[in-house]
Scaffold this active site. Structure first.
Site, PDB file in Angstrom:
ATOM      1  N   GLY A  82       0.853  -1.190   0.000  1.00  0.00           N
ATOM      2  CA  GLY A  82       0.000   0.000   0.000  1.00  0.00           C
ATOM      3  C   GLY A  82       0.889   1.240   0.000  1.00  0.00           C
ATOM      4  O   GLY A  82       2.091   1.149   0.268  1.00  0.00           O
TER       5      GLY A  82
ATOM      6  N   GLN B 143       1.291   3.487   2.092  1.00  0.00           N
ATOM      7  CA  GLN B 143       1.971   3.685   3.378  1.00  0.00           C
ATOM      8  C   GLN B 143       2.556   2.369   3.913  1.00  0.00           C
ATOM      9  O   GLN B 143       2.649   2.173   5.130  1.00  0.00           O
ATOM     10  CB  GLN B 143       1.021   4.309   4.391  1.00  0.00           C
ATOM     11  CG  GLN B 143       0.767   5.787   4.151  1.00  0.00           C
ATOM     12  CD  GLN B 143       2.032   6.630   4.347  1.00  0.00           C
ATOM     13  OE1 GLN B 143       2.921   6.295   5.121  1.00  0.00           O
ATOM     14  NE2 GLN B 143       2.108   7.740   3.635  1.00  0.00           N
ATOM     15  N   SER B 144       2.989   1.504   3.032  1.00  0.00           N
ATOM     16  CA  SER B 144       3.528   0.206   3.445  1.00  0.00           C
ATOM     17  C   SER B 144       4.826   0.346   4.259  1.00  0.00           C
ATOM     18  O   SER B 144       5.792   0.964   3.803  1.00  0.00           O
ATOM     19  CB  SER B 144       3.806  -0.626   2.181  1.00  0.00           C
ATOM     20  OG  SER B 144       4.644  -1.717   2.484  1.00  0.00           O
ATOM     21  N   ASN B 145       4.817  -0.257   5.440  1.00  0.00           N
ATOM     22  CA  ASN B 145       6.047  -0.307   6.242  1.00  0.00           C
ATOM     23  C   ASN B 145       7.049  -1.258   5.606  1.00  0.00           C
ATOM     24  O   ASN B 145       8.262  -1.062   5.680  1.00  0.00           O
ATOM     25  CB  ASN B 145       5.744  -0.806   7.655  1.00  0.00           C
ATOM     26  CG  ASN B 145       4.795   0.108   8.390  1.00  0.00           C
ATOM     27  OD1 ASN B 145       5.097   1.277   8.601  1.00  0.00           O
ATOM     28  ND2 ASN B 145       3.634  -0.402   8.763  1.00  0.00           N
TER      29      ASN B 145
ATOM     30  N   ALA C   4       7.447  -1.775   2.427  1.00  0.00           N
ATOM     31  CA  ALA C   4       8.108  -1.090   1.312  1.00  0.00           C
ATOM     32  C   ALA C   4       9.229  -0.196   1.844  1.00  0.00           C
ATOM     33  O   ALA C   4      10.350  -0.196   1.311  1.00  0.00           O
ATOM     34  CB  ALA C   4       7.087  -0.271   0.535  1.00  0.00           C
TER      35      ALA C   4
END
Ligand SMILES: Cc1ncc(COP(=O)(O)O)c(C=O)c1O
Length: 330
Positions: free
Chosen positions: A74, A76-78, A80
């Site tokens: 997403g 706001q992926s942690n 990523a």
């Protein structure tokens, strides 16, 4: 040496992460004791659980001769953000395929939190507009190959049998701490999403012959779907570890009552839990995973489903950079 010990690993994590006691919060929840395993302190550009998975995934990528990491998540992926940091750390290029998450607060979503850090960490961000992130990742991989380079695609959340090994290792770490400090842990509670954390932890406990119940609080799907997802991955993890053991039917526990309307969509209980733990303990949870998991823990204690005589370990899987993307909520 066991099959697990032979799996290549590129050290990243500051381990062991702290394991702390929260007596005041335990009292407030009405349970005997509450411990917190600080995997928000894994040390990789803001910390979090993905650093443990990336130790195995990056090692595999390097062995495959890869020079480019590609992953999906997403906006706001942690995961990523931590992949971008791991790539920078090992001198690799990083391409992130990110998609919007409907129902999330938007004021800071596209210019703060994890996305801000992704860019700072040098990742190339590709927004997936049509919902087919896998296809876009494959397309980017093809483009990388066409220039004579070697891509390595990491699945969503780093959750395959290799990534989950990070949590087999964490289970060993927790058991060592329990042993050293003689901690009476009756149950572990954590946020469960793409399932690698819960599956790895369960595999590590099984391997050690320790039957501590692990309750996953779902962040994106109902309890039985999550249970099936964790079980399927756990099967693969155990195969990779060459452990041939039938799974007890009640081994994988998942509670789907606390994710609200969907992944990343705030709930009032999450907000209260984040505020309570921040102002009462000086610990930052996050709005998407650990805030909802803590809201679940609080409610299950309130209802007596987690008993007043229990000693609970909450696994803090990180994610606090996400708070900045949810500023309007707090
Ligand atoms: C902060 C945080 N907690 C928990 C999870 C869930 O872990 P898993 O995807 O392994 O179930 C994630 C996954 O992205 C996360 O970023």
């Amino acid at each position: 040496m066991s099959a697990f010990d032979q799996i290549p690993r590129s050290p990243i994590v500051h381990s062991p992460t702290p394991l702390e006691s929260l007596p005041r919060l335990a009292e407030r929840l009405g349970i005997r004791s509450l411990y917190i395993k600080r995997d928000d302190c894994t040390g990789l550009a803001g910390g979090g659980n993905k650093a443990r998975k990336l130790e195995y995934l990056v090692a595999d990528a390097l062995l495959a001769g890869a020079d480019t990491l590609i992953t999906i998540g997403g906006i706001q992926s942690n995961h990523a953000r931590q992949t971008a940091a791991a790539a920078a750390r090992f001198g690799l290029r990083c391409m992130l395929v990110l998609e919007d998450v409907p129902g999330t607060p938007k004021t800071d979503y596209y210019n703060n939190g994890n996305l801000l850090l992704d860019k700072l960490l040098g990742a190339e961000v590709h927004i997936c507009e049509d919902g087919d992130c896998d296809a876009l990742a494959e397309k980017l991989a093809k483009k990388v190959r066409s220039t004579g380079n070697t891509p390595y695609i990491i699945p969503v959340g780093g959750s395959n049998e290799l990534g989950a090994m990070g949590y087999v290792r964490c289970a060993r770490e927790i058991l060592e701490e329990i042993e050293t400090h003689q901690l009476p842990i009756d149950r572990i509670v954590l946020a469960s999403g793409s399932a690698g954390t819960q599956a790895g932890l369960l595999a590590g406990l099984l391997d050690a012959g320790r039957h501590i119940p692990v309750l996953g609080i779902c962040v994106s799907r109902d309890g039985s779907s999550q249970q099936a997802l964790v079980e399927a991955l756990l099967d693969k993890v155990l195969q990779r570890m060459e452990i041939d053991q039938p799974l007890r039917p009640d081994l994988v526990q998942a509670n789907g009552h606390y994710y609200g309307e969907g992944y990343g969509i705030p709930t009032a209980e999450m907000q209260k839990a984040v505020e309570l733990v921040a102002s009462g303990e000086g610990i930052l949870l996050d709005p998407v995973y650990t805030g909802k998991a803590m809201a679940g823990l609080i409610d299950l204690c309130r209802m007596g489903e987690i008993g007043s005589d229990e000693n609970v370990l909450f696994l803090h899987t990180g994610g606090s950079p996400g708070l900045f993307a949810y500023r309007e909520l707090f």
